[in-house]
Scaffold this active site. Structure first.
Site, PDB file in Angstrom:
ATOM      1  N   TYR A 255      -0.829  -3.660  -7.506  1.00  0.00           N
ATOM      2  CA  TYR A 255      -1.017  -5.280  -5.904  1.00  0.00           C
ATOM      3  C   TYR A 255      -2.206  -4.382  -4.264  1.00  0.00           C
ATOM      4  O   TYR A 255      -2.187  -3.209  -4.372  1.00  0.00           O
ATOM      5  CB  TYR A 255       0.558  -4.622  -5.868  1.00  0.00           C
ATOM      6  CG  TYR A 255       1.203  -5.076  -4.678  1.00  0.00           C
ATOM      7  CD1 TYR A 255       1.664  -6.433  -4.613  1.00  0.00           C
ATOM      8  CD2 TYR A 255       1.081  -4.981  -3.522  1.00  0.00           C
ATOM      9  CE1 TYR A 255       2.190  -6.543  -3.964  1.00  0.00           C
ATOM     10  CE2 TYR A 255       1.362  -6.295  -2.121  1.00  0.00           C
ATOM     11  CZ  TYR A 255       1.871  -7.316  -2.996  1.00  0.00           C
ATOM     12  OH  TYR A 255       2.568  -8.360  -2.301  1.00  0.00           O
TER      13      TYR A 255
ATOM     14  N   HIS B  26     -11.408  -2.270  11.223  1.00  0.00           N
ATOM     15  CA  HIS B  26     -10.307  -3.166  11.026  1.00  0.00           C
ATOM     16  C   HIS B  26     -10.367  -4.398  12.358  1.00  0.00           C
ATOM     17  O   HIS B  26      -9.557  -4.369  12.976  1.00  0.00           O
ATOM     18  CB  HIS B  26      -9.160  -2.128  11.177  1.00  0.00           C
ATOM     19  CG  HIS B  26      -8.100  -2.778  10.384  1.00  0.00           C
ATOM     20  ND1 HIS B  26      -5.991  -2.599  10.980  1.00  0.00           N
ATOM     21  CD2 HIS B  26      -7.564  -3.963   9.905  1.00  0.00           C
ATOM     22  CE1 HIS B  26      -5.687  -3.101   9.890  1.00  0.00           C
ATOM     23  NE2 HIS B  26      -6.779  -4.315   9.419  1.00  0.00           N
TER      24      HIS B  26
ATOM     25  N   ARG C  91       1.295  -1.054   0.188  1.00  0.00           N
ATOM     26  CA  ARG C  91      -0.040  -0.161   0.344  1.00  0.00           C
ATOM     27  C   ARG C  91       1.256   1.705  -0.052  1.00  0.00           C
ATOM     28  O   ARG C  91       2.258   1.839   0.921  1.00  0.00           O
ATOM     29  CB  ARG C  91      -0.924   0.323   0.893  1.00  0.00           C
ATOM     30  CG  ARG C  91      -2.196  -1.175   1.208  1.00  0.00           C
ATOM     31  CD  ARG C  91      -3.056  -0.621   2.448  1.00  0.00           C
ATOM     32  NE  ARG C  91      -2.157  -0.829   3.592  1.00  0.00           N
ATOM     33  CZ  ARG C  91      -2.070  -0.511   4.854  1.00  0.00           C
ATOM     34  NH1 ARG C  91      -2.269   1.128   4.515  1.00  0.00           N
ATOM     35  NH2 ARG C  91      -1.633  -0.762   5.429  1.00  0.00           N
TER      36      ARG C  91
ATOM     37  N   ARG D 148       2.635 -12.109  -0.172  1.00  0.00           N
ATOM     38  CA  ARG D 148       0.741 -11.934   0.242  1.00  0.00           C
ATOM     39  C   ARG D 148       0.226 -14.118  -0.803  1.00  0.00           C
ATOM     40  O   ARG D 148       0.795 -14.012  -1.463  1.00  0.00           O
ATOM     41  CB  ARG D 148      -0.010 -11.030  -0.590  1.00  0.00           C
ATOM     42  CG  ARG D 148       0.461 -10.109   0.454  1.00  0.00           C
ATOM     43  CD  ARG D 148      -0.157  -9.733   1.446  1.00  0.00           C
ATOM     44  NE  ARG D 148      -0.062  -8.491   2.262  1.00  0.00           N
ATOM     45  CZ  ARG D 148      -0.534  -7.756   3.675  1.00  0.00           C
ATOM     46  NH1 ARG D 148      -1.744  -8.544   3.851  1.00  0.00           N
ATOM     47  NH2 ARG D 148      -0.270  -6.535   4.121  1.00  0.00           N
TER      48      ARG D 148
ATOM     49  N   LYS E 162      -9.016  -2.346   1.457  1.00  0.00           N
ATOM     50  CA  LYS E 162      -8.831  -1.250   2.050  1.00  0.00           C
ATOM     51  C   LYS E 162      -9.588   0.016   1.993  1.00  0.00           C
ATOM     52  O   LYS E 162     -10.958   0.049   2.273  1.00  0.00           O
ATOM     53  CB  LYS E 162      -7.903  -0.977   2.649  1.00  0.00           C
ATOM     54  CG  LYS E 162      -7.002  -2.167   3.279  1.00  0.00           C
ATOM     55  CD  LYS E 162      -7.200  -2.200   4.582  1.00  0.00           C
ATOM     56  CE  LYS E 162      -6.227  -3.643   4.899  1.00  0.00           C
ATOM     57  NZ  LYS E 162      -6.049  -4.254   5.944  1.00  0.00           N
TER      58      LYS E 162
ATOM     59  N   SER F 218      -0.646  -3.732  13.027  1.00  0.00           N
ATOM     60  CA  SER F 218       0.353  -4.861  12.356  1.00  0.00           C
ATOM     61  C   SER F 218       1.206  -5.259  13.275  1.00  0.00           C
ATOM     62  O   SER F 218       1.720  -4.721  14.609  1.00  0.00           O
ATOM     63  CB  SER F 218       0.884  -3.902  11.359  1.00  0.00           C
ATOM     64  OG  SER F 218       1.742  -2.712  11.394  1.00  0.00           O
TER      65      SER F 218
ATOM     66  N   CYS G 213       0.732  -7.227  15.159  1.00  0.00           N
ATOM     67  CA  CYS G 213       0.528  -7.747  16.544  1.00  0.00           C
ATOM     68  C   CYS G 213      -0.602  -9.595  16.742  1.00  0.00           C
ATOM     69  O   CYS G 213      -0.990  -9.235  17.762  1.00  0.00           O
ATOM     70  CB  CYS G 213      -0.420  -6.422  17.302  1.00  0.00           C
ATOM     71  SG  CYS G 213       0.779  -5.714  17.567  1.00  0.00           S
TER      72      CYS G 213
ATOM     73  N   ASP H 138      -9.542 -10.003   9.506  1.00  0.00           N
ATOM     74  CA  ASP H 138      -8.939  -8.376   9.152  1.00  0.00           C
ATOM     75  C   ASP H 138     -10.512  -7.634   8.837  1.00  0.00           C
ATOM     76  O   ASP H 138     -10.048  -6.113   9.943  1.00  0.00           O
ATOM     77  CB  ASP H 138      -8.733  -8.484   7.255  1.00  0.00           C
ATOM     78  CG  ASP H 138      -7.944  -7.395   7.050  1.00  0.00           C
ATOM     79  OD1 ASP H 138      -6.805  -6.543   8.488  1.00  0.00           O
ATOM     80  OD2 ASP H 138      -7.912  -6.620   6.145  1.00  0.00           O
TER      81      ASP H 138
END
Length: 640
Positions: A248, A277, A109, A415, A257, A299, A301, A324
């Site tokens: 991407y 989120h 991103r 990914r 998102k 992120s 975590c 997510d």
């Protein structure tokens, strides 16, 4: 093909003009005519038909194709991309799975090029990049003009959420990337099934995307077309998205998102629901009682790992609804009901292993698209943390790689895209249009000190403040100083589509009826990452986190301070409950004591950091957030 086209009583030689025209049956672009009869046969929604015509007129593709979302279509596109070098087909151990390598400049991103365009700059807030909507459109129009020349425009109607759910919403994305089409087929409910349920005047979120790499006649295409100029733009007041230059991830899969968080969060504020989120999981105890829990972490975590966790407690079970995104609506019974608007997993590969997330590994053993991981000699995939390193491989850049090379074989943001229903721990209600009732919401961050293993809010307002104060220590995978504290309210900092001060106000407004306040989820905060003086983790984590979930589960049933004691920061597990947390673990009494130690100076320092952070929201910061900070300071000074 006709040599001339009659338009408004004038005859044009369409073979010699590049000016596009729209007729009643389709679109003329240069010497080509694109029939929209295919689209008209599938829908009578005039808004969709008109919008697709307008995008074709602007982007000037060579062809228009309306996606049906079928498995046959997916296979056809994947095979075509294998032929042109975009994809590599993996071996038979991973049926119907493929590897893509992106351009090295298109790997993640691009937050610096992500914009929220509202008429009033304050409505976008200091948490977003802003540009005036008309100014942005004037910037983007020349970029989109002719951007699909030499390519096909794919039209993808898609539903975010189960078909027929009153919590779901529909979008239509056009793109010139078949790779995006195949990812969207996995990540959303896409194709004819969506058009079939739409009525003539139904609204949708229009999503315009191009890789920004038009082809001249005879020009050889890149295996990964993209543009050095990139824009990911949201118009919340119009509920529209435009993305240019990237192929991407969240830059190009506009249902992710862009729609499900940035646009949806603005929709949710207007319409009285929550777009978050958050993961969603079902937790069943050893007596067969079940509760649904949502959780939001920044992120690195462990959000995905928690969503698919294998509990270590005998008889307990975790089932996965999503890792997510979470859309929640408060219904007549006063409870929040949640759906996962997505249909698949778009997970980070590095670090995913049999020890960290065995369910994820099983979910990606077939029908999966991998991006920027390594390719082994037997045509399988590999990434750091998966298993011992192979003696040789082809790295994410397509170069020969050995462990001695000293560089990652897989990109840190590599990914996998896999269907949600392939997860072994999938919850039976994952696709239920009604949604599931949420009993608890958990926030958390990566903190080596200060924050205890788990604590609970006093009420919804206090819980909203806890979420707003979410912060995490940065890791080497992110920009900035390693270990520095980064505020990330509700883990929504990059994803809130409007002023975050207003976002806090919206959260507070959910508790709008004192008679049903007790129906709202209880709110908790966790920290799996506290360390001792030797910088070693105090808590084992992974499957043992089920012990913390058990306390959360029990607290949802509890009355008053049962299994808990009130402290300055909220409820923490009682001494009896702490013993239960540690029972059977190889963990010392000192470590357990440290996990729940509250240090006055550290908490006052955290509070000072929070006060400084919230200053940027000015008069948009709700008074209740300031009130919660003042109350916390008073309790810390009095009780710690």
């Amino acid at each position: 093909m006709l040599k001339n086209f009659i338009f408004k009583s004038k005859v044009f030689n369409v073979a010699n003009t590049t000016t596009p025209f729209i007729s009643s049956n389709g679109v003329w672009i240069g010497s080509r005519f694109y029939s929209i009869e295919q689209l008209k046969k599938k829908t009578n929604n005039q808004k969709i038909i008109k919008w697709v015509e307008e995008q074709a007129k602007l982007c000037k593709p060579d062809n228009i194709y309306v996606c049906d979302g079928s498995e046959q279509e997916f296979t056809k596109f994947c095979n075509k991309m294998v032929d042109n070098g975009t994809l590599t087909k993996l071996n038979s151990k991973r049926p119907n799975s493929f590897l893509a390598r992106s351009d090295p400049n298109d790997v993640a991103r691009v937050e610096s090029r992500t914009y929220i365009c509202t008429k009033n700059k304050e409505d976008a807030g200091p948490n977003n990049n802003w540009m005036d909507p008309q100014q942005m459109k004037n910037t983007l129009k020349p970029l989109f003009d002719g951007s699909m020349k030499g390519r096909t425009m794919y039209v993808m109607p898609f539903s975010m959420g189960p078909l027929g759910s009153d919590i779901s919403h529909v979008g239509v994305q056009v793109t010139d990337s078949p790779f995006v089409v195949c990812n969207m087929k996995i990540m959303t409910r896409m194709g004819d099934q969506v058009l079939n349920q739409m009525k003539e005047n139904d609204d949708f979120v229009p999503c315009l995307h191009t890789v920004g790499a038009p082809l001249e006649k005879g020009q050889k295409d890149s295996h990964w077309p993209c543009n050095t100029t990139k824009y990911i733009v949201h118009f919340p007041e119009e509920r529209a998205i435009q993305s240019f230059g990237s192929g991407y991830g969240g830059n190009a899969l506009l249902g992710k998102k862009c729609f499900s968080l940035r646009i949806a969060s603005a929709m949710a504020k207007e319409d009285g629901w929550l777009a978050e989120h958050m993961l969603i999981l079902g937790l069943t105890n050893d007596k067969g009682e079940k509760k649904y829990i949502a959780a939001a972490f920044p992120s690195a975590c462990g959000k995905t790992n928690l969503a698919m966790m294998l509990p270590t407690i005998p008889g307990w079970k975790v089932e996965t609804l999503g890792d997510d995104i979470n859309w929640m609506v408060r219904k007549k019974d006063g409870r929040l009901y949640a759906i996962n608007p997505e249909n698949g997993f778009f997970g980070v590969a590095p670090g995913t292993s049999a020890s960290s997330n065995p369910n994820a590994l099983k979910a990606i053993d077939r029908n999966t698209l991998f991006t920027n991981v390594a390719l082994t000699p037997d045509n399988d995939v590999w990434w750091e943390g998966l298993s011992p390193a192979p003696q040789k491989a082809i790295d994410w850049k397509g170069q020969e790689w050995t462990p001695s090379k000293g560089t990652p074989a897989a990109h840190p943001n590599s990914r996998f895209t896999a269907p949600l229903n392939q997860c072994p721990s999938i919850d039976p209600a994952w696709d239920d249009p009604k949604g599931v009732p949420i009993s608890a919401i958990i926030f958390g961050g990566r903190r080596s000190s200060t924050i205890p293993l788990v604590y609970e809010s006093f009420n919804w307002k206090h819980g909203t403040f806890m979420g707003a104060s979410t912060a995490s220590e940065q890791t080497a995978a992110a920009e900035g100083t390693v270990g520095a504290l980064r505020h990330d309210p509700m883990a929504m900092l990059p994803f809130c589509g409007y002023n975050m001060g207003d976002y806090f106000k919206h959260w507070l407004s959910i508790d709008n009826d004192p008679a049903t306040s007790n129906k709202l989820p209880k709110i908790f905060y966790v920290n799996w990452f506290r360390k001792d003086k030797n910088k070693k983790f105090l808590w084992p984590g992974f499957g043992e986190n089920s012990r913390v979930l058990r306390w959360v589960f029990d607290r949802c049933n509890a009355k008053g301070e049962e299994k808990a004691e009130a402290t300055a920061i909220g409820y923490i597990p009682s001494k009896e409950a702490q013993k239960e947390l540690a029972d059977g673990l190889d963990i010392s009494k000192d470590a357990m004591r440290e996990l729940f130690t509250l240090n006055k100076d550290e908490w006052l320092s955290d509070l000072q950091s929070m006060r400084k952070y919230t200053q940027q929201f000015g008069n948009r910061l709700p008074n209740e957030i300031t009130n919660q900070m003042n109350k916390l300071e008073d309790r810390i000074n009095k009780d710690l």
